[in-house]
Design an enzyme around this catalytic site. Sequence first.
Site, PDB file in Angstrom:
ATOM      1  N   TYR A  41       0.827  -1.216   0.000  1.00  0.00           N
ATOM      2  CA  TYR A  41       0.000   0.000   0.000  1.00  0.00           C
ATOM      3  C   TYR A  41       0.860   1.264   0.000  1.00  0.00           C
ATOM      4  O   TYR A  41       0.361   2.351  -0.293  1.00  0.00           O
ATOM      5  CB  TYR A  41      -0.964   0.040   1.205  1.00  0.00           C
ATOM      6  N   HIS A  99       0.270 -11.705   1.962  1.00  0.00           N
ATOM      7  CA  HIS A  99      -0.755 -10.933   1.234  1.00  0.00           C
ATOM      8  C   HIS A  99      -1.430 -11.770   0.151  1.00  0.00           C
ATOM      9  O   HIS A  99      -2.664 -11.726  -0.005  1.00  0.00           O
ATOM     10  CB  HIS A  99      -0.106  -9.684   0.642  1.00  0.00           C
TER      11      HIS A  99
END
Length: 269
Positions: A41, A99
């Site tokens: 991110y 992730h």
Amino acid sequence: MSHPIPAIGLGTFRLQGPVVIDSVRTGLELGYRHVDTAQIYGNEADVGLAIAQSNVARDELFVTTKIWTEHLAGDKLIPSLKDSLQKLRLEQVDLTLIHWPSPQDAVPVAEYMQALLAAKRAGLTRQIGISNFTARHMREAIDAVGASEIETNQVEVHPYLQNRTVAAFAREHGIHVTAYMPLAYGKVMADPVIAAIADRHRATPAQVALAWLLQQGYAVIPSSTKRANLEANLGAARIVLTGDDMAAIAALEANERIANPEGIAPQWD
Ligand SMILES: NC(=O)c1ccc[n+]([C@@H]2O[C@H](COP(=O)([O-])OP(=O)(O)OC[C@H]3O[C@@H](n4cnc5c(N)ncnc54)[C@H](OP(=O)(O)O)[C@@H]3O)[C@@H](O)[C@H]2O)c1
């Protein structure tokens, strides 16, 4: 001491710079105690800044980050998590997730799950888990470290993608499910079935979509850049849907997947 994942967390995907700082600061002021970020991110440092500037005690806060696919090799995972901790200004995160399973299984599941467990044993993270794992990947992860080590599988779940195969497999093995994109990135706000239920409960469609997930035992991590929405989303915990409401929303399943990055997403169940 066990630290369960707080049922409502604050998502931070896409939010950058002053926007993410403001969202996290406002969320913490309103009472959020669970913040979800990820290496990819690009906002761990800003999330860390907002946390550091808040008055919330570290032991009251639950912080999750996620290891990006380029850091899954056995010798890269721990150094990448140390880098995340530095950005977040924390000595330890509460939860570290893989992730995505390694694209095309280039790195074997056992290799990165064992590296993640080593990170936990080294005290870098209180708990460990997985994200975007299919039933097959979950099975391999369980074989590698045992189901009891895997706190959660964070997957896309909302009325239009209910991920029932993954949720059932996780439940069978005692792995908690965290629902990401719980508002289908805004789509639930335009749904007439959800709007009608919301009217009956004097609630908003977003609150109903979140209550529907919470009542199934999932954690939810909606994101918002607006104070009023952040506050309303926390209020979803107070809404009690009827069996008929739950069934009407369950009937909206449409296998509509939003997060499906080419070259990264696994072959879904
Ligand atoms: N593990 C993974 O691979 C993965 C993938 C995707 C997402 N995630 C996590 O899940 C989190 C949530 O997903 P998301 O942010 O993509 O989507 P989402 O939470 O489903 O939807 C966010 C959108 O809904 C709007 N919204 C939020 N609350 C609202 C309300 N009460 N009323 C009206 N609109 C509202 C927001 O706009 P405003 O800003 O205008 O309120 C924003 O556009 C992410 O931030 C991330 O932390 C994880």
